[in-house]
Design a protein around this motif. Structure first.
Motif, short mmCIF file in Angstrom:
data_model
loop_
_atom_site.label_atom_id
_atom_site.label_comp_id
_atom_site.label_asym_id
_atom_site.label_seq_id
_atom_site.Cartn_x
_atom_site.Cartn_y
_atom_site.Cartn_z
N THR A 1 8.72 -3.08 -3.38
CA THR A 1 7.58 -3.99 -3.27
C THR A 1 6.30 -3.18 -3.27
N ARG A 2 5.19 -3.84 -3.58
CA ARG A 2 3.89 -3.18 -3.51
C ARG A 2 3.44 -3.13 -2.06
N ASN A 3 3.03 -1.97 -1.63
CA ASN A 3 2.57 -1.78 -0.26
C ASN A 3 1.06 -2.00 -0.22
N ARG A 4 0.63 -3.09 0.37
CA ARG A 4 -0.79 -3.42 0.41
C ARG A 4 -1.53 -2.66 1.51
N GLU A 5 -0.82 -2.10 2.48
CA GLU A 5 -1.48 -1.37 3.57
C GLU A 5 -1.98 -0.01 3.12
N ASP A 6 -1.25 0.65 2.21
CA ASP A 6 -1.62 1.99 1.74
C ASP A 6 -2.04 1.93 0.27
N GLY B 1 -1.33 -1.02 -5.03
CA GLY B 1 -0.23 -0.66 -4.16
C GLY B 1 1.05 -0.24 -4.86
N ALA C 1 2.09 3.38 -3.79
CA ALA C 1 2.52 3.34 -2.39
C ALA C 1 3.89 2.70 -2.27
N GLY C 2 4.13 1.64 -3.02
CA GLY C 2 5.43 0.99 -3.01
C GLY C 2 6.52 1.87 -3.58
N GLU D 1 7.31 4.62 -1.03
CA GLU D 1 8.12 4.11 0.07
C GLU D 1 9.56 3.89 -0.37
N ARG E 1 4.47 -8.51 -3.83
CA ARG E 1 3.76 -8.00 -2.65
C ARG E 1 4.66 -8.09 -1.44
N ARG E 2 4.49 -7.15 -0.54
CA ARG E 2 5.26 -7.21 0.71
C ARG E 2 4.57 -8.12 1.66
#
Length: 59
Positions: free
Chosen positions: A5-10, A15, A18-19, A22, A58-59
């Motif tokens: 998933t796409r990491n929206r926090e980083d 993202g 970042a995804g 991870e 998105r996560r």
């Protein structure tokens, strides 16, 4: 088990890196560096990035 998933926090741009970082268990900055270095070579890097941005949820 990790889910891709796409990491929206980083996130920097969507993202995706970042995804991927991870998912594969590496730092997002390592994935970003690999992407930037791969842009020095000919190929469809930006098209793949945009496709992943659209396909990855998105996560």
């Amino acid at each position: 088990m990790a889910v891709l998933t796409r990491n929206r926090e980083d996130a920097w741009f969507g993202g995706v890196c970042a995804g991927l970082g991870e998912y594969f268990g590496v730092s997002a900055n390592v994935v970003r560096l690999i992407f930037v270095l791969s842009c020095l070579l000919p190929g469809p890097q930006f098209i793949i990035y945009i496709a992943l941005w659209v396909i990855m949820p998105r996560r």
